[in-house]
Design an enzyme around this catalytic site. Structure first.
Site, short mmCIF file in Angstrom:
data_model
loop_
_atom_site.label_atom_id
_atom_site.label_comp_id
_atom_site.label_asym_id
_atom_site.label_seq_id
_atom_site.Cartn_x
_atom_site.Cartn_y
_atom_site.Cartn_z
N ASP A 1 47.84 39.82 37.00
CA ASP A 1 47.46 40.67 38.13
C ASP A 1 47.39 42.12 37.65
O ASP A 1 48.11 42.51 36.73
CB ASP A 1 48.45 40.55 39.30
CG ASP A 1 47.81 40.88 40.65
OD1 ASP A 1 47.51 39.94 41.41
OD2 ASP A 1 47.58 42.08 40.92
N ASP B 1 43.96 44.57 34.13
CA ASP B 1 42.80 44.83 34.98
C ASP B 1 41.64 44.04 34.39
O ASP B 1 41.18 44.33 33.28
CB ASP B 1 42.51 46.33 34.98
CG ASP B 1 41.23 46.68 35.72
OD1 ASP B 1 40.52 45.77 36.21
OD2 ASP B 1 40.92 47.90 35.79
N ASN C 1 40.17 34.18 39.63
CA ASN C 1 40.42 34.30 41.07
C ASN C 1 40.47 35.74 41.56
O ASN C 1 40.19 36.00 42.72
CB ASN C 1 41.72 33.56 41.41
CG ASN C 1 42.18 33.88 42.80
OD1 ASN C 1 41.67 33.33 43.77
ND2 ASN C 1 43.13 34.80 42.91
N TYR D 1 29.91 42.98 47.97
CA TYR D 1 30.71 41.75 47.87
C TYR D 1 29.78 40.54 47.84
O TYR D 1 29.97 39.62 47.05
CB TYR D 1 31.68 41.68 49.06
CG TYR D 1 32.70 40.57 48.98
CD1 TYR D 1 33.90 40.73 48.30
CD2 TYR D 1 32.47 39.35 49.60
CE1 TYR D 1 34.84 39.71 48.25
CE2 TYR D 1 33.40 38.32 49.56
CZ TYR D 1 34.59 38.50 48.88
OH TYR D 1 35.52 37.49 48.83
N LYS E 1 29.54 37.97 44.68
CA LYS E 1 29.92 36.56 44.78
C LYS E 1 28.74 35.64 44.52
O LYS E 1 28.92 34.54 43.99
CB LYS E 1 30.57 36.29 46.14
CG LYS E 1 31.92 36.99 46.32
CD LYS E 1 32.96 36.53 45.29
CE LYS E 1 34.34 37.10 45.56
NZ LYS E 1 35.36 36.62 44.61
N1 LIG Z 1 41.05 35.87 51.73
C1 LIG Z 1 39.82 35.47 52.06
O1 LIG Z 1 39.50 35.32 53.25
C2 LIG Z 1 38.83 35.16 50.97
C3 LIG Z 1 37.62 34.56 51.34
C4 LIG Z 1 36.69 34.27 50.36
C5 LIG Z 1 36.96 34.56 49.05
N2 LIG Z 1 38.14 35.15 48.70
C6 LIG Z 1 38.37 35.45 47.29
O2 LIG Z 1 39.61 34.94 46.90
C7 LIG Z 1 40.09 35.66 45.76
C8 LIG Z 1 41.54 36.02 45.97
O3 LIG Z 1 41.63 36.90 47.06
P1 LIG Z 1 42.84 36.90 48.11
O4 LIG Z 1 42.24 36.71 49.43
O5 LIG Z 1 43.91 36.00 47.65
O6 LIG Z 1 43.26 38.44 48.02
P2 LIG Z 1 44.62 39.19 47.69
O7 LIG Z 1 44.29 40.64 47.81
O8 LIG Z 1 45.73 38.63 48.50
O9 LIG Z 1 44.90 38.83 46.16
C9 LIG Z 1 44.06 39.29 45.14
C10 LIG Z 1 44.90 39.73 43.96
O10 LIG Z 1 44.00 40.16 42.92
C11 LIG Z 1 44.56 41.31 42.32
N3 LIG Z 1 43.50 42.10 41.70
C12 LIG Z 1 42.64 42.93 42.30
N4 LIG Z 1 41.87 43.54 41.40
C13 LIG Z 1 42.24 43.07 40.18
C14 LIG Z 1 41.84 43.36 38.87
N5 LIG Z 1 40.89 44.27 38.62
N6 LIG Z 1 42.44 42.71 37.85
C15 LIG Z 1 43.43 41.81 38.10
N7 LIG Z 1 43.88 41.52 39.33
C16 LIG Z 1 43.29 42.15 40.37
C17 LIG Z 1 45.25 42.04 43.44
O11 LIG Z 1 46.24 42.95 42.95
C18 LIG Z 1 45.82 40.91 44.27
O12 LIG Z 1 47.16 40.62 43.89
C19 LIG Z 1 39.15 36.87 45.62
O13 LIG Z 1 38.22 36.62 44.59
C20 LIG Z 1 38.44 36.92 46.95
O14 LIG Z 1 37.18 37.51 46.87
C21 LIG Z 1 39.08 35.46 49.64
#
Ligand SMILES: NC(=O)c1ccc[n+]([C@@H]2O[C@H](COP(=O)([O-])OP(=O)(O)OC[C@H]3O[C@@H](n4cnc5c(N)ncnc54)[C@H](O)[C@@H]3O)[C@@H](O)[C@H]2O)c1
Length: 249
Positions: free
Chosen positions: A37, A60, A87, A153, A157
């Site tokens: 992370d 990152d 992810n 976004y 995606k």
């Molecule tokens: N939550 C939703 O409704 C949803 C829907 C569709 C897709 N997604 C996708 O699911 C994935 C996970 O998202 P989530 O909902 O669990 O969000 P979240 O914000 O809870 O978790 C995402 C994590 O990624 C980390 N992160 C962000 N930028 C980063 C980087 N540059 N390098 C390394 N780590 C990084 C953040 O610190 C965070 O801990 C994402 O790709 C998101 O686009 C989420």
């Protein structure tokens, strides 16, 4: 035997939400997990909750040098990588194509698409050397639809979906499978600090309403575990909605 005994899984964005659920899920299924992370505290917390089977790495994914160090740390620790879950991702402000700034576009594309590419690019040589492996990318419903998020976004995606198919097509002969999940709205922290302006926030409401109910992160992790497992051994290049039927409407 558990499904992932002796397997090494590298999961990005594993400090929160879906990635955290994936890390816990793979560890429960026997894997050792590299918890990546950008947020050090979050990575440490997930790894601490898992225990000895987890290694926290702060990186990152949009930074090529950091990604090289991340993959090097994983290989130094475990000697191989069997499963990569790309992810990590960030939300945009829901800005529309006519309104979005170049800075916003680049901020989102850098993490969601370039970051996914950089980690894939750094891990592939190890999968090739080992003779196979599985990649699961977290895309989004916004990877197949135009009205589920803002322009950046959505484009990022769609790019993840394209990269998924490119890797699947290029490396099927090498025993490498690459699939993507498309989560519907899921209970995570992704909207926190996304920087929605009032118009962006107003646009998000109907998107969430379309999802009708929010998923739990573990429901996304279950799908990723299946796609990474031998039970999915002939599934490659699949773009799998995990949305309770939202995209079927
Ligand atoms: N939550 C939703 O409704 C949803 C829907 C569709 C897709 N997604 C996708 O699911 C994935 C996970 O998202 P989530 O909902 O669990 O969000 P979240 O914000 O809870 O978790 C995402 C994590 O990624 C980390 N992160 C962000 N930028 C980063 C980087 N540059 N390098 C390394 N780590 C990084 C953040 O610190 C965070 O801990 C994402 O790709 C998101 O686009 C989420």
């Amino acid at each position: 035997m558990s499904a992932f005994d002796n397997k090494i899984c590298l999961i990005t964005g594993a400090g929160s939400g879906i990635g955290r659920a994936m890390a816990v899920g793979f560890a429960k299924a026997g894997a050792r997990v590299v918890v990546c992370d950008v947020n050090e505290e979050r990575a440490r917390r997930t790894a601490a909750d898992i225990g000895a089977a987890a290694l926290a790495v702060t990186a990152d994914i949009g930074d090529e040098a950091a990604v090289t160090a991340l993959v090097g740390t994983a290989i130094d620790a475990y000697g191989r990588i069997d499963v990569l879950c790309n992810n990590a991702g960030i939300m945009d402000t829901m800005a529309l194509p006519a309104d979005i700034t170049l800075a916003e576009w680049e901020r989102v594309l850098r993490v969601n698409l370039t970051g996914t590419f950089l980690v894939t690019h750094a891990v592939l040589p190890h999968l090739l050397r080992q003779g196979g492996g599985a990649i699961v990318n977290t895309a989004s419903e916004a990877g197949i639809r135009g009205g589920a998020a803002g322009a950046a976004y959505t484009a990022s995606k769609h790019g993840v979906v394209g990269l998924t198919k490119s890797v699947a097509w290029a490396h099927a002969k090498d025993g490498i499978r690459c699939n993507a999940i498309l989560p519907g709205p899921t209970m995570t922290g992704i909207a926190d600090g996304a920087g929605f302006d009032p118009a962006g926030a107003a646009r998000l409401g109907p998107v969430l309403a379309l999802g009708e109910r929010l998923a739990q992160p573990e429901q996304m992790a279950d799908a990723a575990l299946f796609l990474a497992s031998d039970a999915a051994s002939f599934i490659n290049g699949a773009i799998v909605p995990v949305d309770g039927g939202w995209s079927a409407a």
